[in-house]
Design a protein around this motif. Structure first.
Motif, PDB file in Angstrom:
ATOM      1  N   VAL A   1       3.387   2.641   0.090  1.00 16.35           N
ATOM      2  CA  VAL A   1       3.678   2.935  -1.440  1.00 16.35           C
ATOM      3  C   VAL A   1       4.013   1.554  -2.078  1.00 16.35           C
ATOM      4  O   VAL A   1       5.200   0.907  -1.687  1.00 16.35           O
ATOM      5  CB  VAL A   1       5.137   3.843  -1.828  1.00 16.35           C
ATOM      6  N   GLU A   2       3.127   0.825  -2.872  1.00 11.25           N
ATOM      7  CA  GLU A   2       3.382  -0.426  -3.100  1.00 11.25           C
ATOM      8  C   GLU A   2       2.432  -0.686  -4.552  1.00 11.25           C
ATOM      9  O   GLU A   2       1.188  -0.329  -4.595  1.00 11.25           O
ATOM     10  CB  GLU A   2       2.872  -1.466  -1.949  1.00 11.25           C
ATOM     11  N   ASP A   3       3.562  -1.239  -5.410  1.00  5.40           N
ATOM     12  CA  ASP A   3       2.434  -1.372  -6.993  1.00  5.40           C
ATOM     13  C   ASP A   3       1.831  -2.669  -6.913  1.00  5.40           C
ATOM     14  O   ASP A   3       0.821  -2.770  -7.666  1.00  5.40           O
ATOM     15  CB  ASP A   3       3.420  -1.420  -8.055  1.00  5.40           C
ATOM     16  N   ASP A   4       2.036  -3.735  -5.885  1.00  7.03           N
ATOM     17  CA  ASP A   4       1.141  -4.928  -6.208  1.00  7.03           C
ATOM     18  C   ASP A   4      -0.086  -4.602  -5.422  1.00  7.03           C
ATOM     19  O   ASP A   4      -0.259  -4.429  -4.201  1.00  7.03           O
ATOM     20  CB  ASP A   4       2.029  -6.086  -5.557  1.00  7.03           C
ATOM     21  N   ASP A   5      -1.170  -4.804  -6.244  1.00  7.11           N
ATOM     22  CA  ASP A   5      -2.615  -4.603  -5.478  1.00  7.11           C
ATOM     23  C   ASP A   5      -2.714  -5.219  -4.375  1.00  7.11           C
ATOM     24  O   ASP A   5      -3.378  -5.167  -3.161  1.00  7.11           O
ATOM     25  CB  ASP A   5      -3.750  -4.712  -6.603  1.00  7.11           C
ATOM     26  N   ALA A   6      -2.461  -6.727  -4.466  1.00  7.82           N
ATOM     27  CA  ALA A   6      -2.952  -7.668  -3.137  1.00  7.82           C
ATOM     28  C   ALA A   6      -2.011  -7.138  -1.992  1.00  7.82           C
ATOM     29  O   ALA A   6      -2.627  -7.443  -0.788  1.00  7.82           O
ATOM     30  CB  ALA A   6      -2.778  -9.105  -3.851  1.00  7.82           C
ATOM     31  N   ILE A   7      -0.854  -7.014  -2.107  1.00  7.24           N
ATOM     32  CA  ILE A   7       0.202  -6.827  -0.889  1.00  7.24           C
ATOM     33  C   ILE A   7      -0.400  -5.556  -0.163  1.00  7.24           C
ATOM     34  O   ILE A   7      -0.451  -5.112   0.728  1.00  7.24           O
ATOM     35  CB  ILE A   7       1.571  -6.810  -1.242  1.00  7.24           C
ATOM     36  N   ARG A   8      -0.709  -4.469  -1.341  1.00  3.69           N
ATOM     37  CA  ARG A   8      -0.804  -3.021  -0.540  1.00  3.69           C
ATOM     38  C   ARG A   8      -2.217  -3.246   0.063  1.00  3.69           C
ATOM     39  O   ARG A   8      -2.408  -2.596   1.150  1.00  3.69           O
ATOM     40  CB  ARG A   8      -1.066  -2.159  -1.741  1.00  3.69           C
TER      41      ARG A   8
ATOM     42  N   ILE B   1       6.013   3.342   4.362  1.00  2.00           N
ATOM     43  CA  ILE B   1       6.347   1.966   3.975  1.00  2.00           C
ATOM     44  C   ILE B   1       6.304   1.926   2.528  1.00  2.00           C
ATOM     45  O   ILE B   1       5.376   1.892   1.764  1.00  2.00           O
ATOM     46  CB  ILE B   1       5.764   0.998   4.778  1.00  2.00           C
ATOM     47  N   SER B   2       7.548   1.371   1.898  1.00  2.00           N
ATOM     48  CA  SER B   2       7.520   1.365   0.362  1.00  2.00           C
ATOM     49  C   SER B   2       8.223   0.142  -0.086  1.00  2.00           C
ATOM     50  O   SER B   2       9.222  -0.210   0.303  1.00  2.00           O
ATOM     51  CB  SER B   2       8.521   2.742   0.159  1.00  2.00           C
ATOM     52  N   ASP B   3       7.702  -0.438  -1.276  1.00  2.00           N
ATOM     53  CA  ASP B   3       8.262  -1.318  -1.858  1.00  2.00           C
ATOM     54  C   ASP B   3       9.636  -0.943  -2.604  1.00  2.00           C
ATOM     55  O   ASP B   3       9.971   0.226  -2.898  1.00  2.00           O
ATOM     56  CB  ASP B   3       7.305  -2.075  -2.876  1.00  2.00           C
ATOM     57  N   ILE B   4      10.451  -1.666  -2.977  1.00  2.00           N
ATOM     58  CA  ILE B   4      11.705  -1.120  -3.855  1.00  2.00           C
ATOM     59  C   ILE B   4      11.425  -1.409  -5.198  1.00  2.00           C
ATOM     60  O   ILE B   4      11.692  -0.353  -5.988  1.00  2.00           O
ATOM     61  CB  ILE B   4      12.962  -2.049  -3.377  1.00  2.00           C
ATOM     62  N   ASN B   5      10.806  -2.577  -5.683  1.00  2.00           N
ATOM     63  CA  ASN B   5      10.840  -2.646  -7.281  1.00  2.00           C
ATOM     64  C   ASN B   5       9.396  -2.353  -7.563  1.00  2.00           C
ATOM     65  O   ASN B   5       8.529  -2.871  -7.394  1.00  2.00           O
ATOM     66  CB  ASN B   5      11.012  -4.018  -7.471  1.00  2.00           C
TER      67      ASN B   5
ATOM     68  N   GLU C   1      -5.147  -1.818  13.504  1.00  2.00           N
ATOM     69  CA  GLU C   1      -4.502  -1.656  14.389  1.00  2.00           C
ATOM     70  C   GLU C   1      -4.183  -0.066  14.927  1.00  2.00           C
ATOM     71  O   GLU C   1      -3.773   0.349  15.737  1.00  2.00           O
ATOM     72  CB  GLU C   1      -2.793  -2.014  14.203  1.00  2.00           C
ATOM     73  N   GLY C   2      -5.189   0.686  14.140  1.00  2.00           N
ATOM     74  CA  GLY C   2      -5.530   1.977  14.462  1.00  2.00           C
ATOM     75  C   GLY C   2      -4.793   2.916  13.845  1.00  2.00           C
ATOM     76  O   GLY C   2      -4.565   4.195  14.076  1.00  2.00           O
ATOM     77  N   TYR C   3      -3.711   2.769  12.816  1.00  2.00           N
ATOM     78  CA  TYR C   3      -3.076   3.635  11.991  1.00  2.00           C
ATOM     79  C   TYR C   3      -3.799   4.309  10.892  1.00  2.00           C
ATOM     80  O   TYR C   3      -4.739   3.681  10.451  1.00  2.00           O
ATOM     81  CB  TYR C   3      -1.785   2.898  11.376  1.00  2.00           C
ATOM     82  N   ASP C   4      -3.436   5.678  10.694  1.00  2.00           N
ATOM     83  CA  ASP C   4      -4.123   6.320   9.900  1.00  2.00           C
ATOM     84  C   ASP C   4      -3.299   6.130   8.333  1.00  2.00           C
ATOM     85  O   ASP C   4      -1.861   6.685   8.294  1.00  2.00           O
ATOM     86  CB  ASP C   4      -4.099   7.673   9.962  1.00  2.00           C
ATOM     87  N   VAL C   5      -3.688   5.383   7.366  1.00  2.00           N
ATOM     88  CA  VAL C   5      -3.096   5.035   6.357  1.00  2.00           C
ATOM     89  C   VAL C   5      -3.497   5.608   5.068  1.00  2.00           C
ATOM     90  O   VAL C   5      -4.587   5.776   4.712  1.00  2.00           O
ATOM     91  CB  VAL C   5      -3.285   3.259   6.238  1.00  2.00           C
ATOM     92  N   SER C   6      -2.541   6.121   4.271  1.00  2.00           N
ATOM     93  CA  SER C   6      -2.401   6.684   3.045  1.00  2.00           C
ATOM     94  C   SER C   6      -1.781   5.876   2.053  1.00  2.00           C
ATOM     95  O   SER C   6      -0.798   5.126   2.404  1.00  2.00           O
ATOM     96  CB  SER C   6      -2.159   8.112   2.724  1.00  2.00           C
ATOM     97  N   VAL C   7      -2.195   5.645   0.787  1.00  2.00           N
ATOM     98  CA  VAL C   7      -1.629   4.572  -0.143  1.00  2.00           C
ATOM     99  C   VAL C   7      -1.100   5.407  -1.445  1.00  2.00           C
ATOM    100  O   VAL C   7      -1.773   6.360  -1.863  1.00  2.00           O
ATOM    101  CB  VAL C   7      -2.429   3.392  -0.426  1.00  2.00           C
ATOM    102  N   ALA C   8      -0.249   4.674  -2.155  1.00  2.00           N
ATOM    103  CA  ALA C   8       0.272   5.179  -3.482  1.00  2.00           C
ATOM    104  C   ALA C   8       0.731   4.080  -4.270  1.00  2.00           C
ATOM    105  O   ALA C   8       1.348   2.877  -3.476  1.00  2.00           O
ATOM    106  CB  ALA C   8       1.331   6.385  -3.261  1.00  2.00           C
ATOM    107  N   THR C   9       0.625   3.915  -5.551  1.00  2.22           N
ATOM    108  CA  THR C   9       0.837   2.805  -6.324  1.00  2.22           C
ATOM    109  C   THR C   9       2.222   2.726  -7.012  1.00  2.22           C
ATOM    110  O   THR C   9       2.673   1.650  -7.496  1.00  2.22           O
ATOM    111  CB  THR C   9      -0.050   2.581  -7.507  1.00  2.22           C
ATOM    112  N   ASN C  10       3.027   3.889  -6.911  1.00  3.05           N
ATOM    113  CA  ASN C  10       4.497   3.968  -7.326  1.00  3.05           C
ATOM    114  C   ASN C  10       5.094   5.189  -6.667  1.00  3.05           C
ATOM    115  O   ASN C  10       4.616   5.974  -5.884  1.00  3.05           O
ATOM    116  CB  ASN C  10       4.565   3.948  -8.913  1.00  3.05           C
TER     117      ASN C  10
END
Length: 688
Positions: free
Chosen positions: A7-14, A50-54, A24-33
Motif C-alpha cells: 500500500v503506497e501512494d507514490d507511484d515510483a516507490i510502489r 507493507i504500507s506507507d504511513i503518509n 524474489e518470487g512473492y505474490d504481490v498485490s498493490v493499493a494506492t491508499n
C-alpha cells in the motif's frame, strides 16, 4: 507462495518495491491508499502487508488499526514505511499493531532482510500457536479419558496459565463458567463431525447472551465456556456480578431453546437429556497475555476462576442449573431470586464457600439498558473461536474413547491388579472373543448389577458396515423399555471402535433349554413372551429380522428377552436412511428361520418376525426344525414353496395357528403379534 499487499501512494516507490518482490518470487498485490488497501486485504487475505504511513484519506496508522480490529488479520504481518524516522512515529506505529518499521530511503537488501525477518517471526508465532493447540488438545484428551474411566479430573483443563504467558492485569471481577453435563456420554453417540456441529451450534446460542451482558475474555474450554464480568470505563452502570447473574439465566434460557434444535437434528439417536451447569464466583482475577501486543491471547486465571469452575462442577451433584457464591449475591444487588443454599469445599485459599441456587432475577430499567454495545465487532471473532474449539474438542473426546477401548483388547485380568473401568462400569473378566468383537463381564458400580460389555474394533474394508450395525443395535433398542426386550444401558463409538453395555444373562440363550426338551406349557409361555416383545418393538417401528433361539435370552426367573438387534430394520424413514445397511434383494437373517420374503430378498414387515417365531415354535414343540436341506439354495427354496409340516398329534390343536404364522404370503399371516396372542388365547380356552 507468500502473498504480499503493498500500500503506497507514490507511484515510483510502489512500482519499484513491487518489482523487487516479484523478482524474489512473492505474490504481490498493490493499493494506492489506506481505504483501497483495506478493501484489497479483505479480498486477497495477504500474509504480509507493507504500507506507507503518509497517505491521503486513511493513513498507514489508521490502516493498521483497521486491520487489527478484524480477527481475520490477527496474525497478518504488517511493516510500515516512512520518511519520518523518529521515536514518536515508531511508538505510534507499534502501538497501532505494526510488527516492524522501515525508514525511507531503503535499499533492496534492507527491504528483503526486513521482510525475511518478519516472515521468520510469523513462522515462530504460528509454531507457538500450533504447539499451544496440540497441548490443549492433549490436556482435553486426558481430561476426557479420566471422565470415561469414571474419575473426576483433579483440575479443569485449560484454566492454568499457558507457558510463556505474562500478567496483563489484575482486576476485581465475577467469573461465569458453564459446562455441558455428561458431555462424554452424549459425544459417544455421535460421530466427530456431529460433535463439532453440536458444539458450534450450542456455543453460538450461548455466547450471544454472555456478550450482550458485557462478558469479556471469553474462553472456550472443551465443552465449557468461561467469561469475565468486570467494571470498564464508560461501561454498563449495573455491577459485574448482577450482569453475570443475568447472563447465567439468559444462557440457561438459550440452552432450553437449543434443545429444540438438538431434538430435531438428532431425532431417534438415543441421546441422553441435554443439560448444563453454571458456576458464578466474584473476586480477584488475573488476566494473562500470550503473544505480542498485536497478536495476543488473553487467559483469565486464579482462585476465582477455579472456584467458579468448582461451583459449576457441583451443580450436577446439587441438582441446580446456576450455582452462585455468597460473594456474587452480595454484589449483585436486589431482586436476585434464590432457591436452596449450602456450603462447598473449594481448593485454594477460599476453603469453604457458601453458595445458593439462582432461580430468577427481578430486573429494572437499568438492567435492560446495559451492555448492548458489547456485541459490536465480536461476531466473527467468536464464531472462529467456537469452530476451532469445537473441532479440537471433538477430536479429543473421540480420541480419548478410542484409546480407552483399544487398551481393553490386550488387558490381562490378574488378581490384585487395579480394576479396569469404563463409564461407571468395572470390568471383571473377558467372557468371549471372536472376529472384531470382545465381550466382557462387568459390574455397574453404582448398584453392583452385572452387565455385559461388547467392544468392537472395526478394521478393514467392511469396518464401516460392521460399525454401523453395531451402533444400530443401541439406537433402535434404546427407545424400548419392556421386560421381554434386552436392556441396553449405554453405548459409545469412535471412527473405528464402539462399545455397548447391555443386560447380562447368566443362563445364556434359549438354545440350551431347547436342546434339553420343552413341554407344551413352557413352549407356549416362551412364545407368548416373545410375541409380547415383538409387539412392543413393532410398535416402535422396528423389525428384528433375525429371530432365532440364540437371540432369545433366559433370565434367572425363566422369563425370556429378545436380543441382538444388529441386523434389525427400522420402518421409520429417517432411520432407514441413516441406519439400515442392506438393500432390497439382499438376504438377511439366519437361513433356518428366514421368512419367504427374506429368502427371496423381498419387502419385509412385522409378519416376517412372526414367521420366524413360527419356525421356533415348531422346533420347540418337536425338537427339530421344520425345514432342512443339504445346500443353502435348497433350504431357501423350501421356505418359499414347501408346506408347513404337521405337528405331532398331541399338539394338533396348534396346527392352524402354526400354519397361519408360517404362511408363504405375508398378508396371510397374523397382521400383528397381538393378533397372534389373541389366537393362542382362543386355542387355550377351547382346549382348557
Amino acid at each position: 507462495m507468500t502473498a504480499v499487499l503493498l500500500v503506497e501512494d507514490d507511484d515510483a516507490i510502489r512500482n519499484n518495491v513491487a518489482r523487487i518482490l516479484r523478482l524474489e518470487g512473492y505474490d504481490v498485490s498493490v493499493a494506492t491508499n489506506g481505504i483501497e488497501g483495506l478493501e484489497r486485504a479483505r479480498a486477497v487475505r495477504p500474509d504480509v502487508v507493507i504500507s506507507d504511513i503518509n497517505m491521503p484519506g486513511m493513513d498507514g496508522f489508521a490502516l493498521v488499526e483497521a486491520l487489527r480490529a478484524e480477527a481475520t488479520f490477527a496474525t497478518t504481518v504488517v511493516m510500515l514505511l516512512t520518511a519520518l524516522d523518529d521515536r514518536a512515529s515508531m511508538r505510534r506505529g507499534m502501538g497501532a499493531g505494526a510488527d516492524d518499521y522501515l525508514a525511507k530511503p531503503f535499499t533492496r537488501v534492507e527491504l528483503l532482510d526486513a521482510l525475511d525477518a518478519l516472515l521468520r517471526k510469523r513462522g515462530r508465532i504460528e509454531l507457538s500457536i500450533e504447539s499451544a493447540v496440540q497441548s490443549r488438545e492433549e490436556q482435553l484428551r486426558r481430561a476426557f479419558a479420566e471422565s470415561i474411566a469414571g474419575h473426576r479430573p483433579a483440575q479443569r483443563s485449560g484454566l492454568e496459565a499457558p507457558a510463556g504467558a505474562i500478567t496483563d492485569q489484575v482486576l476485581p471481577a465475577t467469573v461465569l463458567f458453564s459446562d455441558i453435563r455428561n458431555f462424554t456420554s452424549l459425544a459417544e453417540k455421535l460421530d466427530s463431525s456431529e460433535v463439532a456441529e453440536l458444539l458450534i451450534r450450542y456455543f453460538e446460542h450461548t455466547s450471544e447472551p454472555v456478550l450482550r451482558h458485557g462478558g469479556m475474555h471469553l474462553k472456550f474450554i472443551g465443552d465449557g465456556l468461561m467469561a469475565v464480568f468486570a467494571e470498564t470505563p464508560g461501561g454498563p452502570p449495573t455491577t459485574p456480578a448482577r450482569r453475570a447473574v443475568s447472563a447465567a439465566l439468559a444462557v440457561a434460557l438459550a440452552t432450553h431453546e437449543f434443545r429444540r434444535w438438538l431434538d430435531e437434528r438428532f431425532a431417534g439417536r438415543g441421546l441422553p437429556p441435554f443439560a448444563i451447569g453454571i458456576g458464578l464466583h466474584a473476586g480477584e482475577v488475573t488476566i494473562c497475555r500470550l503473544g505480542s501486543t498485536a497478536v495476543k491471547e488473553t487467559t483469565p486465571i486464579g482462585d476465582t476462576v477455579n472456584t467458579a469452575a468448582r461451583l459449576q462442577a457441583a451443580s450436577k451433584e446439587l441438582g441446580w442449573t446456576v450455582v452462585a457464591s455468597s460473594a456474587v449475591l452480595m454484589q449483585a444487588g436486589e431482586g436476585v431470586q434464590t432457591g436452596a443454599m449450602t456450603s462447598l469445599e473449594v481448593r485454594g485459599r477460599h476453603g469453604w464457600v457458601d453458595v445458593a441456587e439462582i432461580v430468577g432475577l427481578q430486573t429494572s430499567v437499568a438492567d435492560h439498558d446495559h451492555g448492548m454495545a458489547a456485541l459490536a465487532g465480536r461476531a466473527e471473532e467468536i464464531h472462529e473461536a467456537v469452530q476451532i474449539n469445537s473441532a479440537i474438542t471433538a477430536r479429543a473426546v473421540k480420541g480419548a474413547l478410542r484409546t480407552r477401548l483399544s487398551t481393553l483388547k490386550n488387558h490381562q485380568f490378574r488378581p490384585g491388579d487395579a480394576p479396569l473401568r469404563l463409564k461407571g462400569f468395572r470390568l471383571t473378566r473377558k467372557i468371549a472373543a471372536g472376529g472384531m468383537t470382545e465381550v466382557y463381564l462387568a459390574v455397574q458400580e453404582d448398584d453392583g448389577m452385572p452387565v455385559v460389555l461388547k467392544v468392537l474394533e472395526a478394521e478393514g474394508r467392511s469396518a464401516s458396515a460392521n460399525l454401523s450395525r453395531f451402533i444400530q443395535e443401541y439406537t433402535l433398542v434404546s427407545r424400548i423399555t419392556d421386560p421381554h426386550v434386552v436392556r441396553i444401558y449405554d453405548q459409545g463409538f469412535t471412527d473405528d471402535h464402539a462399545y455397548i453395555a447391555m443386560e447380562y444373562f447368566e443362563r445364556g440363550d434359549l438354545r440350551s433349554e431347547l436342546k434339553a426338551g420343552m413341554d407344551r406349557a413352557r413352549v407356549l409361555q416362551v412364545v407368548r413372551q416373545i410375541a409380547r416383545g415383538l409387539d412392543v418393538i413393532h410398535s416402535h417401528g422396528v423389525i428384528h429380522r433375525d429371530l432365532k433361539p440364540e437371540n432369545v435370552m433366559l433370565r434367572p426367573d425363566g422369563s425370556v428377552a429378545i436380543a441382538d438387534f444388529g441386523v434389525a430394520k427400522s420402518m421409520l424413514q429417517e432411520d432407514n436412511l441413516a441406519l439400515t445397511q442392506t438393500r432390497h434383494g439382499e438376504v438377511v437373517g439366519t437361513p433356518y428361520y428366514l421368512s419367504p420374503e427374506q429368502a427371496s430378498g423381498g419387502e419385509i414387515g412385522p409378519s416376517s418376525d412372526l414367521y420366524s417365531l413360527g419356525v421356533m415354535m415348531y422346533e420347540m414343540l418337536t425338537g427339530q426344525r421344520p425345514f432342512s436341506a443339504e445346500t443353502l439354495e435348497l433350504l431357501l427354496a423350501r421356505h418359499l414353496t414347501a408346506p408347513v409340516p404337521a405337528l405331532p398329534p398331541q399338539h394338533a390343536g396348534l396346527q392352524a395357528v402354526l400354519e397361519k404364522m408360517m404362511a408363504k404370503q405375508p398378508e396371510q399371516r397374523y397382521p400383528t403379534a397381538k393378533a397372534l396372542l389373541e389366537a393362542l388365547d382362543a386355542v387355550e380356552s377351547v382346549q382348557g
